[in-house]
Design a protein around this motif. Sequence first.
Motif, PDB file in Angstrom:
ATOM      1  N   MET A   1       0.839  -1.209   0.000  1.00  0.00           N
ATOM      2  CA  MET A   1       0.000   0.000   0.000  1.00  0.00           C
ATOM      3  C   MET A   1       0.861   1.242   0.000  1.00  0.00           C
ATOM      4  O   MET A   1       1.905   1.301   0.628  1.00  0.00           O
ATOM      5  N   ARG A   2       0.415   2.241  -0.741  1.00  0.00           N
ATOM      6  CA  ARG A   2       1.179   3.492  -0.783  1.00  0.00           C
ATOM      7  C   ARG A   2       1.025   4.243   0.534  1.00  0.00           C
ATOM      8  O   ARG A   2      -0.012   4.122   1.200  1.00  0.00           O
ATOM      9  N   PRO A   3       2.012   5.008   0.889  1.00  0.00           N
ATOM     10  CA  PRO A   3       1.854   5.843   2.086  1.00  0.00           C
ATOM     11  C   PRO A   3       0.870   6.976   1.794  1.00  0.00           C
ATOM     12  O   PRO A   3       0.740   7.420   0.651  1.00  0.00           O
ATOM     13  N   GLY A   4       0.196   7.402   2.828  1.00  0.00           N
ATOM     14  CA  GLY A   4      -0.632   8.584   2.675  1.00  0.00           C
ATOM     15  C   GLY A   4      -1.977   8.309   2.066  1.00  0.00           C
ATOM     16  O   GLY A   4      -2.219   8.614   0.910  1.00  0.00           O
ATOM     17  N   ASN A   5      -2.911   7.695   2.823  1.00  0.00           N
ATOM     18  CA  ASN A   5      -4.272   7.629   2.315  1.00  0.00           C
ATOM     19  C   ASN A   5      -4.966   8.951   2.616  1.00  0.00           C
ATOM     20  O   ASN A   5      -4.430   9.820   3.300  1.00  0.00           O
ATOM     21  N   ASN A   6      -6.168   9.095   2.066  1.00  0.00           N
ATOM     22  CA  ASN A   6      -6.859  10.384   2.179  1.00  0.00           C
ATOM     23  C   ASN A   6      -7.101  10.782   3.626  1.00  0.00           C
ATOM     24  O   ASN A   6      -7.008  11.957   3.973  1.00  0.00           O
ATOM     25  N   LEU A   7      -7.400   9.768   4.477  1.00  0.00           N
ATOM     26  CA  LEU A   7      -7.684  10.081   5.871  1.00  0.00           C
ATOM     27  C   LEU A   7      -6.462  10.723   6.528  1.00  0.00           C
ATOM     28  O   LEU A   7      -6.557  11.743   7.205  1.00  0.00           O
ATOM     29  N   GLU A   8      -5.288  10.105   6.282  1.00  0.00           N
ATOM     30  CA  GLU A   8      -4.052  10.646   6.867  1.00  0.00           C
ATOM     31  C   GLU A   8      -3.802  12.061   6.383  1.00  0.00           C
ATOM     32  O   GLU A   8      -3.507  12.973   7.157  1.00  0.00           O
ATOM     33  N   ILE A   9      -3.926  12.243   5.063  1.00  0.00           N
ATOM     34  CA  ILE A   9      -3.595  13.538   4.482  1.00  0.00           C
ATOM     35  C   ILE A   9      -4.531  14.622   4.990  1.00  0.00           C
ATOM     36  O   ILE A   9      -4.094  15.645   5.536  1.00  0.00           O
ATOM     37  N   TYR A  10      -5.843  14.369   4.847  1.00  0.00           N
ATOM     38  CA  TYR A  10      -6.773  15.432   5.228  1.00  0.00           C
ATOM     39  C   TYR A  10      -6.847  15.591   6.737  1.00  0.00           C
ATOM     40  O   TYR A  10      -7.071  16.698   7.238  1.00  0.00           O
ATOM     41  N   GLY A  11      -6.634  14.485   7.476  1.00  0.00           N
ATOM     42  CA  GLY A  11      -6.578  14.590   8.934  1.00  0.00           C
ATOM     43  C   GLY A  11      -5.443  15.488   9.386  1.00  0.00           C
ATOM     44  O   GLY A  11      -5.624  16.373  10.224  1.00  0.00           O
ATOM     45  N   SER A  12      -4.258  15.273   8.781  1.00  0.00           N
ATOM     46  CA  SER A  12      -3.110  16.081   9.196  1.00  0.00           C
ATOM     47  C   SER A  12      -3.264  17.525   8.735  1.00  0.00           C
ATOM     48  O   SER A  12      -2.853  18.456   9.427  1.00  0.00           O
ATOM     49  N   LEU A  13      -3.884  17.712   7.556  1.00  0.00           N
ATOM     50  CA  LEU A  13      -4.128  19.090   7.098  1.00  0.00           C
ATOM     51  C   LEU A  13      -5.081  19.809   8.046  1.00  0.00           C
ATOM     52  O   LEU A  13      -4.893  20.991   8.356  1.00  0.00           O
ATOM     53  N   LEU A  14      -6.105  19.083   8.518  1.00  0.00           N
ATOM     54  CA  LEU A  14      -7.057  19.666   9.466  1.00  0.00           C
ATOM     55  C   LEU A  14      -6.348  20.032  10.761  1.00  0.00           C
ATOM     56  O   LEU A  14      -6.574  21.102  11.340  1.00  0.00           O
ATOM     57  N   LEU A  15      -5.434  19.155  11.197  1.00  0.00           N
ATOM     58  CA  LEU A  15      -4.674  19.421  12.418  1.00  0.00           C
ATOM     59  C   LEU A  15      -3.818  20.680  12.233  1.00  0.00           C
ATOM     60  O   LEU A  15      -3.745  21.541  13.123  1.00  0.00           O
ATOM     61  N   GLY A  16      -3.182  20.770  11.048  1.00  0.00           N
ATOM     62  CA  GLY A  16      -2.384  21.962  10.758  1.00  0.00           C
ATOM     63  C   GLY A  16      -3.235  23.217  10.782  1.00  0.00           C
ATOM     64  O   GLY A  16      -2.829  24.250  11.316  1.00  0.00           O
ATOM     65  N   LEU A  17      -4.449  23.109  10.228  1.00  0.00           N
ATOM     66  CA  LEU A  17      -5.357  24.250  10.208  1.00  0.00           C
ATOM     67  C   LEU A  17      -5.750  24.656  11.623  1.00  0.00           C
ATOM     68  O   LEU A  17      -5.797  25.843  11.955  1.00  0.00           O
ATOM     69  N   LEU A  18      -5.985  23.643  12.486  1.00  0.00           N
ATOM     70  CA  LEU A  18      -6.343  23.932  13.876  1.00  0.00           C
ATOM     71  C   LEU A  18      -5.205  24.669  14.573  1.00  0.00           C
ATOM     72  O   LEU A  18      -5.429  25.628  15.304  1.00  0.00           O
ATOM     73  N   LEU A  19      -3.965  24.205  14.332  1.00  0.00           N
ATOM     74  CA  LEU A  19      -2.815  24.877  14.934  1.00  0.00           C
ATOM     75  C   LEU A  19      -2.734  26.315  14.444  1.00  0.00           C
ATOM     76  O   LEU A  19      -2.412  27.235  15.189  1.00  0.00           O
ATOM     77  N   TYR A  20      -3.027  26.497  13.142  1.00  0.00           N
ATOM     78  CA  TYR A  20      -2.997  27.825  12.555  1.00  0.00           C
ATOM     79  C   TYR A  20      -4.061  28.720  13.180  1.00  0.00           C
ATOM     80  O   TYR A  20      -3.851  29.917  13.374  1.00  0.00           O
ATOM     81  N   LEU A  21      -5.226  28.094  13.507  1.00  0.00           N
ATOM     82  CA  LEU A  21      -6.349  28.878  14.019  1.00  0.00           C
ATOM     83  C   LEU A  21      -6.240  29.190  15.505  1.00  0.00           C
ATOM     84  O   LEU A  21      -7.046  29.941  16.020  1.00  0.00           O
ATOM     85  N   LEU A  22      -5.272  28.591  16.209  1.00  0.00           N
ATOM     86  CA  LEU A  22      -5.097  28.915  17.627  1.00  0.00           C
ATOM     87  C   LEU A  22      -4.990  30.429  17.767  1.00  0.00           C
ATOM     88  O   LEU A  22      -4.432  31.091  16.904  1.00  0.00           O
ATOM     89  N   PRO A  23      -5.551  30.983  18.830  1.00  0.00           N
ATOM     90  CA  PRO A  23      -5.527  32.445  18.949  1.00  0.00           C
ATOM     91  C   PRO A  23      -4.119  32.985  19.192  1.00  0.00           C
ATOM     92  O   PRO A  23      -3.772  33.377  20.303  1.00  0.00           O
ATOM     93  N   TRP A  24      -3.303  33.021  18.156  1.00  0.00           N
ATOM     94  CA  TRP A  24      -1.954  33.559  18.271  1.00  0.00           C
ATOM     95  C   TRP A  24      -2.041  35.070  18.391  1.00  0.00           C
ATOM     96  O   TRP A  24      -2.890  35.692  17.794  1.00  0.00           O
ATOM     97  N   ALA A  25      -1.135  35.651  19.153  1.00  0.00           N
ATOM     98  CA  ALA A  25      -1.124  37.115  19.255  1.00  0.00           C
ATOM     99  C   ALA A  25       0.289  37.563  19.608  1.00  0.00           C
ATOM    100  O   ALA A  25       1.084  36.794  20.150  1.00  0.00           O
ATOM    101  N   GLY A  26       0.574  38.803  19.312  1.00  0.00           N
ATOM    102  CA  GLY A  26       1.837  39.424  19.700  1.00  0.00           C
ATOM    103  C   GLY A  26       3.044  38.696  19.148  1.00  0.00           C
ATOM    104  O   GLY A  26       3.135  38.409  17.958  1.00  0.00           O
ATOM    105  N   VAL A  27       3.984  38.363  20.048  1.00  0.00           N
ATOM    106  CA  VAL A  27       5.237  37.733  19.634  1.00  0.00           C
ATOM    107  C   VAL A  27       4.964  36.372  19.004  1.00  0.00           C
ATOM    108  O   VAL A  27       5.590  35.986  18.024  1.00  0.00           O
ATOM    109  N   GLY A  28       4.011  35.654  19.586  1.00  0.00           N
ATOM    110  CA  GLY A  28       3.655  34.346  19.049  1.00  0.00           C
ATOM    111  C   GLY A  28       3.281  34.430  17.585  1.00  0.00           C
ATOM    112  O   GLY A  28       3.654  33.577  16.787  1.00  0.00           O
TER     113      GLY A  28
END
Lengths: 159, 301
Positions: A1-28
């Motif tokens: 099986m190839r690495p990276g099924n859709n669940l892995e890819i979109y799951g990790s992208l969603l996780l990245g988006l969540l990290l991006y959406l954290l209320p960052w402010a100032g120096v952060g």
Amino acid sequence: MRPGNNLEIYGSLLLGLLLYLLPWAGVGLTFRPDFVLLVLLYWLIRAPYACNVGVAWMMGIVIDLADGSLFGQHALAYIVAAFLALMYQRRVTLFNRLQQAGFVFALLIIAQIVLLIVKLFGGDQPAGWTYFLPSLTGIMLWQLVIYSKIKVSGDENRG
Amino acid sequence: MIRRVTLQQQQPPAFFVRGPSPFARLVFFSALSIVLMAVDSRLHYLNEVRQGFATLLYPLEVVASAPVRIYRHVNSYFVDQKSLAQENQRLTTFAMNQALDLQRLTNTEAENAHLRLLFEARQKLKPSTQLAEILHTGRDPFVHKVEVNIGTQQGVAPGQAVVDGFGVIGQVTRAYPFTSEVTLITDKSLVIPVQIARNGLRAIAFGHGRDSTLYVPYLPTSVDIKEGDKLMTSGIDNTYPEGLTVALVTRIERDPNSPFAHIICTPAAGTDRRRQVLIITGSLITPPSPISKKVSHAPRQ
């Protein structure tokens, strides 16, 4: 099986988006790496048949929505980086650690430069050198990919 | 070794399943992005689309801000004795400073009378306000915007003024169902009509876009303005109620080569100081303009 099924890819992208959406402010905020682009680059190099320019464009649009910024600017930056990543994809899997880190850093910087050009055309003030800090923190985060088991080549013996 | 074998197995299909070349995709999607950018910046067709998708993203934002909310909540339970003592000392100093200010009360009575007049004028309008909490500041360091936790469901509409205890913060520029986006007065796209509190001179303040400042262009070098002057809303735009503090003049450069003075101000209100803001949701009662209803746009540089 190839690495990276859709669940892995979109799951990790969603996780990245969540990290991006954290209320960052100032120096952060000035240090915040572009999580979504990092995840995208990882999958673009690891699984180019499942994650391509179209996925990068879609994530860029989502970021533009979340930011409330001009529609399409992140999308444009992401697809330029995604295209370059795909161009050199076969070679990147053979790169050593230093080469790989340099390559990804260049892609992060290029994405930021595209974004900066769009913003300057939109009439924004030019930013200081701190504008490029997210690329630095981004490449530090990429070391996680290099030194862990989730290598882009899918081969644990090579660096 | 097993991995190596799977790698070899997975390589050949990758040559066949690629679809359109990356370059074709790049050209297609860049064209799409550029069209989107042009449509968004010039034609404003996409506001409804944006509103719809922003509502879809709202649950994600709630999830993303949950850790910080929980952290704040837990943190407020575990206040140690040292920080309480520090706060006590800080408050004592604060109280002493206030006592000093009280003694200076007689000196400021003239100013007070003037302020009371302004206050009465403001009371006549009785704008209804709504308390909103800042969810997060803008994610884009180029744009001076904050997002607050009430939206069209609570009666917020684009164009409403946003204030805090110290003065004007900005204006609602986009209202989504549950959140709304407030553009700060320091953003380069925001213009606010002001009046100098000391002599009543009217002017227009522009956001600077950098360094969280405002600037007042189009005033002659001979203008009667001093550092420390307070700029207040003039109320002639039917958006901001009259007599609210906007900014303090911090620097004036009178260049003999330029016909205009270069005036830099810092905003009186601070989004970094408070998490709560007031949105003026009621319409301001003003008599209709005798000339025309058309709103003329302020000139840009």
